[in-house]
Scaffold this motif. Structure first.
Motif, PDB file in Angstrom:
ATOM      1  N   ILE A   1       0.875  -1.181   0.000  1.00 27.88           N
ATOM      2  CA  ILE A   1       0.000   0.000   0.000  1.00 27.88           C
ATOM      3  C   ILE A   1       0.905   1.221   0.000  1.00 27.88           C
ATOM      4  O   ILE A   1       1.351   1.687   1.060  1.00 27.88           O
ATOM      5  N   PRO A   2       1.240   1.791  -1.150  1.00 28.41           N
ATOM      6  CA  PRO A   2       2.215   2.885  -1.195  1.00 28.41           C
ATOM      7  C   PRO A   2       1.711   4.208  -0.636  1.00 28.41           C
ATOM      8  O   PRO A   2       2.492   5.014  -0.145  1.00 28.41           O
ATOM      9  N   VAL A   3       0.403   4.442  -0.712  1.00 28.67           N
ATOM     10  CA  VAL A   3      -0.098   5.737  -0.247  1.00 28.67           C
ATOM     11  C   VAL A   3      -1.611   5.667   0.004  1.00 28.67           C
ATOM     12  O   VAL A   3      -2.337   4.964  -0.701  1.00 28.67           O
ATOM     13  N   ILE A   4      -2.031   6.380   1.039  1.00 26.49           N
ATOM     14  CA  ILE A   4      -3.449   6.581   1.343  1.00 26.49           C
ATOM     15  C   ILE A   4      -3.660   8.079   1.496  1.00 26.49           C
ATOM     16  O   ILE A   4      -2.838   8.773   2.103  1.00 26.49           O
ATOM     17  N   VAL A   5      -4.750   8.586   0.952  1.00 24.18           N
ATOM     18  CA  VAL A   5      -5.072  10.014   1.067  1.00 24.18           C
ATOM     19  C   VAL A   5      -6.412  10.165   1.779  1.00 24.18           C
ATOM     20  O   VAL A   5      -7.393   9.517   1.402  1.00 24.18           O
ATOM     21  N   LEU A   6      -6.433  10.994   2.811  1.00 23.91           N
ATOM     22  CA  LEU A   6      -7.700  11.343   3.451  1.00 23.91           C
ATOM     23  C   LEU A   6      -8.119  12.698   2.903  1.00 23.91           C
ATOM     24  O   LEU A   6      -7.458  13.710   3.136  1.00 23.91           O
ATOM     25  N   ILE A   7      -9.194  12.700   2.156  1.00 26.94           N
ATOM     26  CA  ILE A   7      -9.690  13.917   1.506  1.00 26.94           C
ATOM     27  C   ILE A   7     -10.670  14.604   2.438  1.00 26.94           C
ATOM     28  O   ILE A   7     -11.738  14.071   2.746  1.00 26.94           O
ATOM     29  N   ASP A   8     -10.311  15.793   2.909  1.00 28.13           N
ATOM     30  CA  ASP A   8     -11.174  16.553   3.812  1.00 28.13           C
ATOM     31  C   ASP A   8     -11.819  17.707   3.044  1.00 28.13           C
ATOM     32  O   ASP A   8     -11.490  17.959   1.879  1.00 28.13           O
ATOM     33  N   TYR A   9     -12.690  18.418   3.723  1.00 30.13           N
ATOM     34  CA  TYR A   9     -13.452  19.496   3.093  1.00 30.13           C
ATOM     35  C   TYR A   9     -12.555  20.619   2.563  1.00 30.13           C
ATOM     36  O   TYR A   9     -12.753  21.110   1.459  1.00 30.13           O
ATOM     37  N   ASP A  10     -11.540  21.006   3.345  1.00 34.22           N
ATOM     38  CA  ASP A  10     -10.718  22.148   2.969  1.00 34.22           C
ATOM     39  C   ASP A  10      -9.236  21.801   2.780  1.00 34.22           C
ATOM     40  O   ASP A  10      -8.381  22.682   2.772  1.00 34.22           O
TER      41      ASP A  10
ATOM     42  N   TYR B   1      -0.879   9.682   3.772  1.00 32.14           N
ATOM     43  CA  TYR B   1      -0.288   8.645   4.617  1.00 32.14           C
ATOM     44  C   TYR B   1       0.685   7.855   3.753  1.00 32.14           C
ATOM     45  O   TYR B   1       0.289   7.138   2.841  1.00 32.14           O
ATOM     46  N   SER B   2       1.980   8.027   4.018  1.00 28.05           N
ATOM     47  CA  SER B   2       2.986   7.392   3.169  1.00 28.05           C
ATOM     48  C   SER B   2       4.278   7.176   3.965  1.00 28.05           C
ATOM     49  O   SER B   2       4.389   7.590   5.125  1.00 28.05           O
ATOM     50  N   ALA B   3       5.252   6.519   3.337  1.00 28.05           N
ATOM     51  CA  ALA B   3       6.510   6.172   4.006  1.00 28.05           C
ATOM     52  C   ALA B   3       7.311   7.429   4.339  1.00 28.05           C
ATOM     53  O   ALA B   3       7.353   8.382   3.569  1.00 28.05           O
ATOM     54  N   GLU B   4       7.936   7.376   5.509  1.00 34.53           N
ATOM     55  CA  GLU B   4       8.762   8.496   5.970  1.00 34.53           C
ATOM     56  C   GLU B   4       9.952   7.954   6.746  1.00 34.53           C
ATOM     57  O   GLU B   4       9.823   7.009   7.536  1.00 34.53           O
ATOM     58  N   SER B   5      11.113   8.536   6.532  1.00 33.77           N
ATOM     59  CA  SER B   5      12.314   8.156   7.275  1.00 33.77           C
ATOM     60  C   SER B   5      12.645   9.240   8.294  1.00 33.77           C
ATOM     61  O   SER B   5      12.600  10.438   7.972  1.00 33.77           O
ATOM     62  N   TYR B   6      12.982   8.836   9.517  1.00 29.94           N
ATOM     63  CA  TYR B   6      13.349   9.787  10.557  1.00 29.94           C
ATOM     64  C   TYR B   6      14.217   9.080  11.600  1.00 29.94           C
ATOM     65  O   TYR B   6      14.285   7.852  11.652  1.00 29.94           O
ATOM     66  N   LYS B   7      14.883   9.863  12.450  1.00 29.06           N
ATOM     67  CA  LYS B   7      15.720   9.311  13.513  1.00 29.06           C
ATOM     68  C   LYS B   7      14.956   9.307  14.824  1.00 29.06           C
ATOM     69  O   LYS B   7      14.321  10.307  15.177  1.00 29.06           O
TER      70      LYS B   7
END
Length: 319
Positions: free
Chosen positions: A97-106, A111-117
């Motif tokens: 599942i490479p990406v999910i988008v929550l579409i809001d009114y405005d 929701y996708s992969a992210e790298s962090y420490k």
């Protein structure tokens, strides 16, 4: 050479090809069947997510919950795949599942992969919600923040003046603004802005997902889907969840499943219409509460859209 010998020779040559075609055909049918099942799983997951993300608080006020949405989405997938109690299988499935988008009114969240420490300095790579982005458009010193209907915020960057309201209400305050005063132009730019904003971030997220997928041994190369601009705009008309499912094997010859699905919450439409054919074969468009309306299969956003399809306004509800 005898006729019988020629026949045997022909069969000996043709039979392997026939068997190969039969096997290939069976494989294609098997891949199509698996793809159909996976599409059903995906559709169900986004519908469950779109229902779960709507939370009603005090005074029946509506809130959007990203956490409940993504939890419902993956729970439905896990149940359908029969891996509810297999944590390793869950992680591998999420990698498709490479990406999910929550579409809001405005605006919208990605929701996708992210790298962090982390606090220990270790590099962590996981799927996370990115900050919300507005439906932003700028032209000739004006900044427009669109919504999923005709409510808009306009900032005059030259005179430092802020306007907010329904497009039609702002025509008196901005009579010189062609975009605000022209309904058709406003709708065209609004829909294009929303679709292109989401499309751009979806494409970036899918391209970046390849690094994340490799950590699970997935060699498949994730790439943005081929979706026409018109389909992008038609798919993004209401608050909901847009999810992409790519790369999972469905056939022994390397076939892969690639699809996307949208689950809409149907909570922002204030004026919408339905088209119905009368006993004389003439099509009329109606308001939802029209007493003679019995068919509500397809929702239309505005009267112009109905008229372009050849429908006349109902003489009972006067839409």
């Amino acid at each position: 050479m005898k006729i019988t010998d020629m026949a045997v020779l022909f069969v000996s040559i043709a039979l392997p090809f026939a068997l190969m075609l039969r096997i290939k055909n069976d494989n294609l049918k098997n891949a199509e069947y698996k793809s159909m099942i996976l599409n059903r799983y995906l559709d169900t997951a986004v519908e469950d997510a779109s229902n779960a993300m709507i939370v009603r608080g005090m005074d029946n006020k509506i809130f959007i919950s990203r956490e409940k949405a993504v939890e419902a989405f993956f729970t439905t997938l896990y149940v359908n795949f029969g891996i509810m109690h297999d944590e390793t299988a869950k992680d591998v499935l999420k990698a498709y599942i490479p990406v999910i988008v929550l579409i809001d009114y405005d605006g919208y969240w990605v929701y996708s992969a992210e790298s962090y420490k982390n606090i220990n300095g270790e590099i962590i790579q996981e799927m996370v919600w990115k900050p919300k982005k507005p439906y932003f458009y700028e032209k000739k010193g004006f900044v427009y923040l669109f919504t999923l209907d005709d409510y808009v915020k306009v900032f005059d960057t030259i005179n430092k003046v802020f306007y907010e309201g329904r497009r039609e209400e702002l025509t008196s305050a901005l009579p010189f603004d062609t975009l605000i005063c022209d309904f058709e132009l406003f709708e065209e730019v609004r829909k294009r802005t929303i679709a292109e904003s989401i499309k751009k971030d979806v494409n970036i997220a899918i391209n970046e997902h390849n690094k994340y997928a490799k950590t699970y041994g997935i060699a498949y190369h994730f790439s943005p889907p081929s979706i026409s601009d018109g389909n992008w705009q038609r798919n993004i008309e209401d608050i909901g969840i847009l999810a992409f499912f790519q790369g999972i094997p469905v056939g022994i010859r390397g076939e892969r499943f690639n699809s996307y699905a949208l689950g809409a919450a149907r909570i922002i439409r204030k004026n919408y219409y339905f088209i119905q054919q009368d006993i004389n074969g003439i099509y009329y468009y109606h308001r939802e509460n029209c007493p003679i309306l019995t068919e509500k299969d397809t929702i239309y956003d505005n009267r112009r859209e109905c008229a372009l399809l050849g429908a006349f306004p109902c003489h009972i509800c006067n839409p």
